[in-house]
Design a protein around this motif. Sequence first.
Motif, PDB file in Angstrom:
ATOM      1  N   VAL A 173       0.796  -1.195   0.200  1.00  0.00           N
ATOM      2  CA  VAL A 173      -0.038  -0.136   0.079  1.00  0.00           C
ATOM      3  C   VAL A 173       0.921   1.237  -0.078  1.00  0.00           C
ATOM      4  CG1 VAL A 173      -1.849  -1.347   1.142  1.00  0.00           C
ATOM      5  CG2 VAL A 173      -0.177  -0.139   2.650  1.00  0.00           C
ATOM      6  N   SER A 174       0.314   2.037  -0.489  1.00  0.00           N
ATOM      7  CA  SER A 174       1.153   3.531  -0.587  1.00  0.00           C
ATOM      8  C   SER A 174       0.994   4.245   0.753  1.00  0.00           C
ATOM      9  CB  SER A 174       0.522   4.488  -1.896  1.00  0.00           C
ATOM     10  OG  SER A 174      -0.937   4.789  -1.332  1.00  0.00           O
ATOM     11  N   LYS A 175       1.831   5.315   0.951  1.00  0.00           N
ATOM     12  CA  LYS A 175       1.930   5.910   2.179  1.00  0.00           C
ATOM     13  C   LYS A 175       0.759   7.022   2.573  1.00  0.00           C
ATOM     14  CE  LYS A 175       5.220   8.834   4.593  1.00  0.00           C
ATOM     15  NZ  LYS A 175       6.982   8.996   4.443  1.00  0.00           N
ATOM     16  N   ASP A 176       0.073   7.355   1.440  1.00  0.00           N
ATOM     17  CA  ASP A 176      -0.973   8.299   1.726  1.00  0.00           C
ATOM     18  C   ASP A 176      -2.098   7.269   1.924  1.00  0.00           C
ATOM     19  OD1 ASP A 176      -1.013   7.495  -0.771  1.00  0.00           O
ATOM     20  OD2 ASP A 176      -1.693   9.168  -1.597  1.00  0.00           O
ATOM     21  N   PHE A 177      -2.335   5.991   1.740  1.00  0.00           N
ATOM     22  CA  PHE A 177      -3.474   4.999   1.543  1.00  0.00           C
ATOM     23  C   PHE A 177      -4.530   5.486   1.194  1.00  0.00           C
ATOM     24  CE2 PHE A 177      -6.597   2.463   3.878  1.00  0.00           C
ATOM     25  CZ  PHE A 177      -6.309   1.418   3.539  1.00  0.00           C
ATOM     26  N   ASN A 178      -4.650   5.252  -0.365  1.00  0.00           N
ATOM     27  CA  ASN A 178      -5.770   5.833  -0.921  1.00  0.00           C
ATOM     28  C   ASN A 178      -6.822   4.524  -1.391  1.00  0.00           C
ATOM     29  OD1 ASN A 178      -4.636   4.449  -3.193  1.00  0.00           O
ATOM     30  ND2 ASN A 178      -3.301   6.082  -3.734  1.00  0.00           N
ATOM     31  N   LEU A 179      -7.877   5.010  -2.249  1.00  0.00           N
ATOM     32  CA  LEU A 179      -8.788   3.982  -2.780  1.00  0.00           C
ATOM     33  C   LEU A 179      -8.225   2.902  -3.319  1.00  0.00           C
ATOM     34  CD1 LEU A 179     -11.573   6.257  -3.817  1.00  0.00           C
ATOM     35  CD2 LEU A 179     -11.588   4.868  -1.798  1.00  0.00           C
ATOM     36  N   GLU A 180      -7.118   3.013  -4.220  1.00  0.00           N
ATOM     37  CA  GLU A 180      -6.642   2.074  -4.983  1.00  0.00           C
ATOM     38  C   GLU A 180      -5.863   0.909  -3.892  1.00  0.00           C
ATOM     39  OE1 GLU A 180      -5.265  -0.394  -7.978  1.00  0.00           O
ATOM     40  OE2 GLU A 180      -6.567   1.364  -7.798  1.00  0.00           O
ATOM     41  N   ASP A 181      -5.362   1.563  -2.757  1.00  0.00           N
ATOM     42  CA  ASP A 181      -4.935   0.550  -1.846  1.00  0.00           C
ATOM     43  C   ASP A 181      -6.001  -0.296  -1.095  1.00  0.00           C
ATOM     44  OD1 ASP A 181      -2.353   1.401  -2.101  1.00  0.00           O
ATOM     45  OD2 ASP A 181      -2.688   2.923  -0.747  1.00  0.00           O
ATOM     46  N   ILE A 182      -7.196   0.416  -1.059  1.00  0.00           N
ATOM     47  CA  ILE A 182      -8.339  -0.534  -0.390  1.00  0.00           C
ATOM     48  C   ILE A 182      -8.660  -1.365  -1.288  1.00  0.00           C
ATOM     49  CG2 ILE A 182     -10.723  -0.038   0.275  1.00  0.00           C
ATOM     50  CD1 ILE A 182      -9.852   2.654   1.531  1.00  0.00           C
ATOM     51  N   ARG A 183      -8.804  -1.206  -2.662  1.00  0.00           N
ATOM     52  CA  ARG A 183      -9.093  -2.185  -3.711  1.00  0.00           C
ATOM     53  C   ARG A 183      -8.248  -3.210  -3.648  1.00  0.00           C
ATOM     54  NH1 ARG A 183      -7.456  -4.296  -8.008  1.00  0.00           N
ATOM     55  NH2 ARG A 183      -5.765  -2.740  -8.029  1.00  0.00           N
ATOM     56  N   LYS A 184      -7.013  -3.053  -3.420  1.00  0.00           N
ATOM     57  CA  LYS A 184      -5.703  -3.966  -3.500  1.00  0.00           C
ATOM     58  C   LYS A 184      -6.102  -5.105  -2.297  1.00  0.00           C
ATOM     59  CE  LYS A 184      -1.967  -1.339  -5.306  1.00  0.00           C
ATOM     60  NZ  LYS A 184      -0.878  -0.654  -4.985  1.00  0.00           N
ATOM     61  N   ILE A 185      -6.506  -4.345  -1.039  1.00  0.00           N
ATOM     62  CA  ILE A 185      -6.660  -5.058   0.037  1.00  0.00           C
ATOM     63  C   ILE A 185      -7.671  -5.997  -0.105  1.00  0.00           C
ATOM     64  CG2 ILE A 185      -7.008  -5.151   2.471  1.00  0.00           C
ATOM     65  CD1 ILE A 185      -5.333  -2.459   2.629  1.00  0.00           C
ATOM     66  N   ARG A 186      -8.891  -5.603  -0.651  1.00  0.00           N
ATOM     67  CA  ARG A 186     -10.028  -6.326  -0.722  1.00  0.00           C
ATOM     68  C   ARG A 186      -9.957  -7.374  -1.615  1.00  0.00           C
ATOM     69  NH1 ARG A 186     -15.391  -2.671  -0.836  1.00  0.00           N
ATOM     70  NH2 ARG A 186     -16.077  -4.696  -0.983  1.00  0.00           N
ATOM     71  N   GLU A 187      -9.073  -7.206  -2.847  1.00  0.00           N
ATOM     72  CA  GLU A 187      -8.942  -8.395  -3.696  1.00  0.00           C
ATOM     73  C   GLU A 187      -8.109  -9.560  -3.081  1.00  0.00           C
ATOM     74  OE1 GLU A 187      -6.516  -8.750  -8.101  1.00  0.00           O
ATOM     75  OE2 GLU A 187      -7.589  -7.057  -7.553  1.00  0.00           O
ATOM     76  N   TYR A 188      -7.028  -8.915  -2.326  1.00  0.00           N
ATOM     77  CA  TYR A 188      -6.263  -9.907  -1.593  1.00  0.00           C
ATOM     78  C   TYR A 188      -6.915 -10.812  -0.625  1.00  0.00           C
ATOM     79  CZ  TYR A 188      -2.547 -11.564   1.670  1.00  0.00           C
ATOM     80  OH  TYR A 188      -1.960 -12.275   2.566  1.00  0.00           O
ATOM     81  N   ASN A 189      -7.863 -10.069   0.083  1.00  0.00           N
ATOM     82  CA  ASN A 189      -8.654 -11.108   1.134  1.00  0.00           C
ATOM     83  C   ASN A 189      -9.606 -11.591   0.427  1.00  0.00           C
ATOM     84  OD1 ASN A 189      -7.395  -9.750   3.298  1.00  0.00           O
ATOM     85  ND2 ASN A 189      -8.647  -8.283   3.845  1.00  0.00           N
ATOM     86  N   SER A 190     -10.208 -11.178  -0.705  1.00  0.00           N
ATOM     87  CA  SER A 190     -11.164 -12.131  -1.403  1.00  0.00           C
ATOM     88  C   SER A 190     -10.607 -13.376  -1.723  1.00  0.00           C
ATOM     89  CB  SER A 190     -11.692 -11.416  -2.590  1.00  0.00           C
ATOM     90  OG  SER A 190     -12.545 -12.253  -3.551  1.00  0.00           O
ATOM     91  N   LEU A 191      -9.267 -13.481  -2.200  1.00  0.00           N
ATOM     92  CA  LEU A 191      -8.650 -14.582  -2.713  1.00  0.00           C
ATOM     93  C   LEU A 191      -8.162 -15.478  -1.664  1.00  0.00           C
ATOM     94  CD1 LEU A 191      -6.500 -13.071  -5.568  1.00  0.00           C
ATOM     95  CD2 LEU A 191      -8.494 -14.546  -5.923  1.00  0.00           C
ATOM     96  N   ARG A 192      -8.072 -14.808  -0.485  1.00  0.00           N
ATOM     97  CA  ARG A 192      -7.716 -15.726   0.769  1.00  0.00           C
ATOM     98  C   ARG A 192      -8.886 -16.296   1.249  1.00  0.00           C
ATOM     99  NH1 ARG A 192      -6.321 -11.893   4.341  1.00  0.00           N
ATOM    100  NH2 ARG A 192      -6.172 -13.675   6.042  1.00  0.00           N
ATOM    101  N   HIS A 193      -9.962 -15.508   1.286  1.00  0.00           N
ATOM    102  CA  HIS A 193     -11.003 -16.095   1.976  1.00  0.00           C
ATOM    103  C   HIS A 193     -11.872 -17.316   1.283  1.00  0.00           C
ATOM    104  CE1 HIS A 193     -11.269 -12.053   4.469  1.00  0.00           C
ATOM    105  NE2 HIS A 193     -10.414 -13.110   4.850  1.00  0.00           N
ATOM    106  N   VAL A 194     -11.345 -17.193  -0.116  1.00  0.00           N
ATOM    107  CA  VAL A 194     -12.248 -18.214  -0.790  1.00  0.00           C
ATOM    108  C   VAL A 194     -12.173 -19.801  -0.403  1.00  0.00           C
ATOM    109  CG1 VAL A 194     -10.640 -19.002  -2.577  1.00  0.00           C
ATOM    110  CG2 VAL A 194     -12.924 -18.409  -3.286  1.00  0.00           C
TER     111      VAL A 194
END
Length: 57
Positions: free
Chosen positions: A6-27
């Motif tokens: 994630v970037s230092k300013d933690f933006n919407l793109e970072d949230i998208r990356k985290i959600r995608e990552y968690n989605s793949l883990r939680h499957v």
Amino acid sequence: MTKPVVSKDFNLEDIRKIREYNSLRHVQMTPREIVEDTRKGAAMVLERLRQSEKVGV
């Protein structure tokens, strides 16, 4: 699957990356495992917020 960076300013793109990552883990997890994993992650975030408030950020 690699942990998102994630970037230092933690933006919407970072949230998208985290959600995608968690989605793949939680499957492969049960609903109970997903809830427990989410609670652990939230506890870490809350602790960091508490620490930042103490510092006065």
